[in-house]
Design a protein around this motif. Sequence first.
Motif, PDB file in Angstrom:
ATOM      1  N   UNK A  49       4.177 -10.746  34.040  1.00 42.36           N
ATOM      2  CA  UNK A  49       4.476 -10.419  35.185  1.00 42.36           C
ATOM      3  C   UNK A  49       5.226  -9.443  35.730  1.00 42.36           C
ATOM      4  N   UNK A  50       4.959  -8.751  36.625  1.00 46.53           N
ATOM      5  CA  UNK A  50       5.337  -8.119  37.793  1.00 46.53           C
ATOM      6  C   UNK A  50       6.319  -8.869  38.139  1.00 46.53           C
ATOM      7  N   UNK A  51       5.262  -9.556  38.921  1.00 48.16           N
ATOM      8  CA  UNK A  51       5.762  -9.800  40.516  1.00 48.16           C
ATOM      9  C   UNK A  51       4.269 -10.576  40.847  1.00 48.16           C
ATOM     10  N   UNK A  52       5.001 -11.791  41.716  1.00 45.61           N
ATOM     11  CA  UNK A  52       4.029 -12.538  42.434  1.00 45.61           C
ATOM     12  C   UNK A  52       3.777 -12.774  43.376  1.00 45.61           C
ATOM     13  N   UNK A  56       9.110 -12.750  47.821  1.00 46.47           N
ATOM     14  CA  UNK A  56       9.483 -12.006  48.644  1.00 46.47           C
ATOM     15  C   UNK A  56      10.381 -10.549  48.004  1.00 46.47           C
ATOM     16  N   UNK A  57       9.412  -9.244  48.711  1.00 45.78           N
ATOM     17  CA  UNK A  57       9.326  -7.662  47.800  1.00 45.78           C
ATOM     18  C   UNK A  57      10.767  -7.169  47.571  1.00 45.78           C
ATOM     19  N   UNK A  94       3.283  -1.693  49.972  1.00 43.17           N
ATOM     20  CA  UNK A  94       2.983  -2.184  51.514  1.00 43.17           C
ATOM     21  C   UNK A  94       3.892  -3.996  51.427  1.00 43.17           C
ATOM     22  N   UNK A  95       4.150  -4.015  50.755  1.00 42.91           N
ATOM     23  CA  UNK A  95       5.860  -5.676  51.234  1.00 42.91           C
ATOM     24  C   UNK A  95       6.700  -5.442  50.799  1.00 42.91           C
ATOM     25  N   UNK A 100       7.576  -7.707  53.804  1.00 47.44           N
ATOM     26  CA  UNK A 100       6.986  -9.291  54.188  1.00 47.44           C
ATOM     27  C   UNK A 100       7.249  -9.666  52.585  1.00 47.44           C
ATOM     28  N   UNK A 101       5.805 -10.695  52.454  1.00 49.86           N
ATOM     29  CA  UNK A 101       6.054 -10.799  50.909  1.00 49.86           C
ATOM     30  C   UNK A 101       4.953 -10.112  49.910  1.00 49.86           C
TER      31      UNK A 101
END
Length: 238
Positions: A49-52, A56-57, A94-95, A100-101
């Motif tokens: 997993x790189x991010x969820x 928060x970005x 985009x985040x 934004x998250x």
Amino acid sequence: MRGPYGFEMSENCQSCKLRKGNFFCQLTPKATKDFDAVRSTSAYPEGALLFLEKQDPRGVFVLCSGEVKLTISSCDGRTLILRIAKPGEILGLMAVLSGKPYEVTAETIRPSQVAYVRREDFLQFVAQHPEASQGMVKQLSSNYHGACEQLRTVGLSASAPEKLARLLLEWSAGVEETKLGTQITIHLTHEEIAEFIGSTRETVTRTLSDFKNRHLVTTKGSTLSIPSRAALENFVTA
């Protein structure tokens, strides 16, 4: 340098042998050098997993090699795969720009090399190198177009077979046709394919079997061949 998952690791962007025609891969030499100074590169196994989604970005992730699936989930645990990111793409863009998250979850589906840049460093880099903005706009436009196509496939198709046929046509678009037809490599399970079209694993397995009986597709390992794209298109419009 060979990485821990069997592929060559690139130590920096300037000497990278994996450079693609996307985004940061086409920056000026000065910008590329400055990008090297703020990025860190890591190798990830399949399923990392790189991010969820809704996190928060903390930064952006540039995919150097491998593939990453981008998914969204509902509160009851259902998952929809939006698309598969390919080498040269930047993830979390985009985040990071909006503050934004993250709107999706990013998970590797093959061993991958990924360059990471902290949000603060990335925003400063973009401010120092305005030429990077053109690449960002191009990728964001591509992401928007892909999201519209996904909505068209999932929301406007009448049945699971039609959705799957549209998905296969989308994946094979632009692929050079051979005497065996159009061949694509799919590193996804039937359950993951089902998550692309909002269906079930059993339905995908049954539909692919029906497509084979109709001679619309053939499969060998991870390779799927479409003998005639016209025949598959006719199936969609029938």
